[in-house]
Design a protein around this motif. Structure first.
Motif, PDB file in Angstrom:
ATOM      1  N   TYR A 138       4.236  16.606 -35.543  1.00 32.65           N
ATOM      2  CA  TYR A 138       4.915  16.863 -33.938  1.00 32.65           C
ATOM      3  C   TYR A 138       5.462  18.155 -34.162  1.00 32.65           C
ATOM      4  O   TYR A 138       5.127  19.697 -34.753  1.00 32.65           O
ATOM      5  CB  TYR A 138       5.807  16.210 -34.354  1.00 32.65           C
ATOM      6  CG  TYR A 138       5.604  14.797 -35.020  1.00 32.65           C
ATOM      7  CD1 TYR A 138       4.744  13.789 -33.670  1.00 32.65           C
ATOM      8  CD2 TYR A 138       5.917  13.702 -36.168  1.00 32.65           C
ATOM      9  CE1 TYR A 138       4.218  12.653 -34.604  1.00 32.65           C
ATOM     10  CE2 TYR A 138       5.186  12.840 -36.438  1.00 32.65           C
ATOM     11  CZ  TYR A 138       4.659  12.045 -35.561  1.00 32.65           C
ATOM     12  OH  TYR A 138       3.491  10.605 -35.591  1.00 32.65           O
ATOM     13  N   SER A 139       5.989  18.413 -33.196  1.00 27.21           N
ATOM     14  CA  SER A 139       5.760  20.564 -32.864  1.00 27.21           C
ATOM     15  C   SER A 139       6.625  20.539 -33.711  1.00 27.21           C
ATOM     16  O   SER A 139       7.738  22.198 -33.681  1.00 27.21           O
ATOM     17  CB  SER A 139       6.774  20.306 -30.924  1.00 27.21           C
ATOM     18  OG  SER A 139       7.937  18.752 -31.383  1.00 27.21           O
ATOM     19  N   VAL A 194      -0.874  12.038 -32.843  1.00 34.39           N
ATOM     20  CA  VAL A 194      -0.006  12.786 -31.915  1.00 34.39           C
ATOM     21  C   VAL A 194      -1.247  14.000 -31.452  1.00 34.39           C
ATOM     22  O   VAL A 194      -1.935  14.974 -32.415  1.00 34.39           O
ATOM     23  CB  VAL A 194       0.878  14.525 -32.119  1.00 34.39           C
ATOM     24  CG1 VAL A 194       0.635  15.093 -33.322  1.00 34.39           C
ATOM     25  CG2 VAL A 194       1.666  14.523 -30.988  1.00 34.39           C
ATOM     26  N   THR A 227      -3.806  15.415 -36.344  1.00 35.75           N
ATOM     27  CA  THR A 227      -3.373  15.553 -34.695  1.00 35.75           C
ATOM     28  C   THR A 227      -4.371  17.096 -34.522  1.00 35.75           C
ATOM     29  O   THR A 227      -5.442  17.639 -34.325  1.00 35.75           O
ATOM     30  CB  THR A 227      -2.505  17.398 -35.353  1.00 35.75           C
ATOM     31  OG1 THR A 227      -1.534  17.275 -36.410  1.00 35.75           O
ATOM     32  CG2 THR A 227      -1.945  18.354 -34.548  1.00 35.75           C
ATOM     33  N   ASP A 237       3.712  16.862 -28.119  1.00 34.99           N
ATOM     34  CA  ASP A 237       4.142  15.332 -28.762  1.00 34.99           C
ATOM     35  C   ASP A 237       3.637  13.927 -27.806  1.00 34.99           C
ATOM     36  O   ASP A 237       4.478  13.472 -27.650  1.00 34.99           O
ATOM     37  CB  ASP A 237       5.382  15.001 -28.647  1.00 34.99           C
ATOM     38  CG  ASP A 237       5.607  16.417 -30.226  1.00 34.99           C
ATOM     39  OD1 ASP A 237       5.043  17.005 -30.856  1.00 34.99           O
ATOM     40  OD2 ASP A 237       6.752  17.519 -29.834  1.00 34.99           O
ATOM     41  N   PHE A 266      12.158  12.585 -34.266  1.00 34.53           N
ATOM     42  CA  PHE A 266      10.866  11.607 -34.472  1.00 34.53           C
ATOM     43  C   PHE A 266      11.330  10.936 -35.229  1.00 34.53           C
ATOM     44  O   PHE A 266      11.346  11.450 -36.301  1.00 34.53           O
ATOM     45  CB  PHE A 266       9.376  12.438 -34.399  1.00 34.53           C
ATOM     46  CG  PHE A 266       8.874  13.210 -33.150  1.00 34.53           C
ATOM     47  CD1 PHE A 266       7.827  12.806 -32.439  1.00 34.53           C
ATOM     48  CD2 PHE A 266       9.104  14.540 -33.602  1.00 34.53           C
ATOM     49  CE1 PHE A 266       7.295  13.497 -31.376  1.00 34.53           C
ATOM     50  CE2 PHE A 266       9.289  15.470 -32.854  1.00 34.53           C
ATOM     51  CZ  PHE A 266       8.367  14.504 -31.312  1.00 34.53           C
ATOM     52  N   GLU A 289       9.998   9.820 -30.492  1.00 34.57           N
ATOM     53  CA  GLU A 289      10.863  10.555 -29.651  1.00 34.57           C
ATOM     54  C   GLU A 289      12.214  10.566 -29.126  1.00 34.57           C
ATOM     55  O   GLU A 289      12.165   9.767 -28.536  1.00 34.57           O
ATOM     56  CB  GLU A 289       9.701  11.574 -28.668  1.00 34.57           C
ATOM     57  CG  GLU A 289      10.697  12.960 -28.650  1.00 34.57           C
ATOM     58  CD  GLU A 289       9.476  13.992 -28.130  1.00 34.57           C
ATOM     59  OE1 GLU A 289      10.210  15.038 -27.164  1.00 34.57           O
ATOM     60  OE2 GLU A 289       8.651  13.382 -27.119  1.00 34.57           O
ATOM     61  N   HIS A 342      -1.039  17.696 -28.198  1.00 30.50           N
ATOM     62  CA  HIS A 342      -0.425  18.608 -28.373  1.00 30.50           C
ATOM     63  C   HIS A 342      -1.162  19.725 -26.808  1.00 30.50           C
ATOM     64  O   HIS A 342      -2.421  20.020 -27.549  1.00 30.50           O
ATOM     65  CB  HIS A 342      -0.176  19.680 -28.940  1.00 30.50           C
ATOM     66  CG  HIS A 342       0.999  19.148 -30.457  1.00 30.50           C
ATOM     67  ND1 HIS A 342       1.782  19.391 -29.843  1.00 30.50           N
ATOM     68  CD2 HIS A 342       0.451  18.959 -31.098  1.00 30.50           C
ATOM     69  CE1 HIS A 342       2.717  18.113 -31.657  1.00 30.50           C
ATOM     70  NE2 HIS A 342       1.798  18.553 -32.022  1.00 30.50           N
ATOM     71  N   LEU A 383       1.776  11.242 -28.143  1.00 35.32           N
ATOM     72  CA  LEU A 383       1.784   9.996 -29.494  1.00 35.32           C
ATOM     73  C   LEU A 383       0.631   9.863 -28.916  1.00 35.32           C
ATOM     74  O   LEU A 383       0.131   9.070 -27.807  1.00 35.32           O
ATOM     75  CB  LEU A 383       2.973   9.213 -28.786  1.00 35.32           C
ATOM     76  CG  LEU A 383       4.291  10.137 -29.804  1.00 35.32           C
ATOM     77  CD1 LEU A 383       5.680   8.518 -29.467  1.00 35.32           C
ATOM     78  CD2 LEU A 383       3.974  10.936 -30.289  1.00 35.32           C
TER      79      LEU A 383
END
Length: 382
Positions: A245-246, A289, A206, A282, A109, A129, A291, A284
């Motif tokens: 992020y992941s 972010v 998140t 992810d 990222f 990404e 998930h 955005l």
């Protein structure tokens, strides 16, 4: 020693003279970028700011990419707005010089120069990404829209340019993102709990967003929830002050906004939040972010753990079942027309919402209008 210094300066001058300026690299030396070059020529202030950049990577959409974008009249009108155009160009400029062979198999990222809070309420600037996919480097922006490098490493005095086959999409706020990702139950739950403004305005968040199947699986309990219980459940899916992020996930715990901990477990590369599996990582946001997960998290069952042998997820709510009135919280929520798969458990990270002529999802409503036209964006070299 003096001769060495003179030789070094002469060599540096020669290299500099041989490296084209940005206008040359975008113009006479690359006919496939004439649309971008024409756009910059009509905006001299933006072009001048770009020419001063150093140590950057520019993702330059090809003529075909711009043609696909501007075939939609609304997109063409957006590009005519100088504030939005500056923000969009900022989002196509990566901090640092990243040559094509520097992108590995691991997802990364990369921060961009889009730092204006009107469009990117994240510390350090909005990211793209990057992933090596099918031997090609692909960049993912809002709603997993993808753009692939078609011509790499076009060097210029400020760094390098990669010509890409699509225009990146600036990430949207949470309401627009959930709606366009077809996560309508999650959007409706946030709205019903009166938390939309709080989540939209928060910086660095998140969110674990259950897909519609997950909400449907616990539909029987929804009608019995008090306002406080719903607020706690929604808050248990939000991490405030931290964009995870992941690639950041490891076996750890995160504290949600309702004060309860979420246990993050990584099993053979698959991420779980408590017992819920991340099915689409992810997505955005303008402030963080999302998930997508296959279960609704239960703040009264924080010990729920993943069962990697189960063929389907077991709800974290005891005795929960599907309701009789369809997917909860979706009444009054606009159903999107996109093909984005996040709403169901069939979603996966390699699936995207890309479709012909849909490279830039439109912002709508009062919030969207303010985001598009409410603030100035200035190109800076961080």
């Amino acid at each position: 020693m003096q001769y060495k210094n003179i030789f070094s300066l002469a060599l540096a001058s020669l290299v500099s003279a041989q490296t084209p300026s940005l206008s040359d690299a975008l113009g006479s030396q690359n006919s496939t970028l004439s649309s971008l070059n024409t756009l910059l020529e009509s905006n001299s202030q933006i072009a001048e700011s770009l020419s001063r950049l150093r140590n950057v990577t520019i993702l330059a959409p090809s003529n075909d990419a711009f043609s696909a974008l501007t075939s939609n009249k609304e997109n063409a009108l957006l590009l005519a707005n100088s504030d939005y155009l500056q923000a969009l160009l900022n989002y196509h400029i990566l901090n640092g010089t990243h040559y094509n062979d520097s992108f590995g198999d691991d997802t990364t990222f990369i921060p961009t120069l889009l730092t204006n809070n009107t469009y990117a309420n994240v510390t350090g600037g909005q990211v793209v990404e990057a992933r090596l996919r099918d031997n090609n480097v692909t960049f993912f922006s809002a709603l997993k829209e993808n753009a692939t490098i078609v011509t790499p490493n076009v060097n210029f005095t400020g760094g390098t340019i990669h010509i890409i086959d699509s225009v990146l999409t600036i990430p949207q706020n949470i309401s627009e993102t959930l709606s366009n990702a077809n996560l309508t139950a999650a959007e409706g739950a946030i709205r019903t709990a009166n938390l939309t403004d709080s989540v939209v305005d928060a910086r660095d968040i998140t969110i674990f967003a259950p897909n519609n199947d997950a909400f449907n699986a616990v539909g029987s309990i929804v009608s019995n929830l008090t306002s406080d219980e719903l607020t706690s459940i929604v808050g248990y899916h939000v991490i405030n002050g931290s964009v995870n992020y992941s690639t950041d996930f490891q076996n750890t715990t995160l504290t949600a906004v309702n004060g309860e901990n979420i246990t993050i477990t990584v099993v053979n590369g698959t991420v779980y939040a408590n017992s819920a599996k991340v099915t689409v990582p992810d997505i955005l946001l303008e402030n963080g972010v999302v998930h997508v997960v296959d279960q609704v998290l239960n703040p009264d069952n924080t010990s729920a753990a993943p069962d990697t042998t189960a063929s389907s997820a077991t709800p974290a709510f005891t005795n929960a079942s599907s309701g009789s009135e369809g997917v909860p919280f979706t009444s009054g929520v606009t159903t999107p027309t996109t093909t984005f798969p996040a709403a169901t458990s069939a979603g996966g990270e390699t699936e995207t919402s890309s479709s012909s002529g849909a490279a830039m999802p439109m912002k709508t409503g009062v919030v969207g209008a303010a985001a598009l036209f409410g603030g100035a964006a200035v190109i800076v070299n961080l």
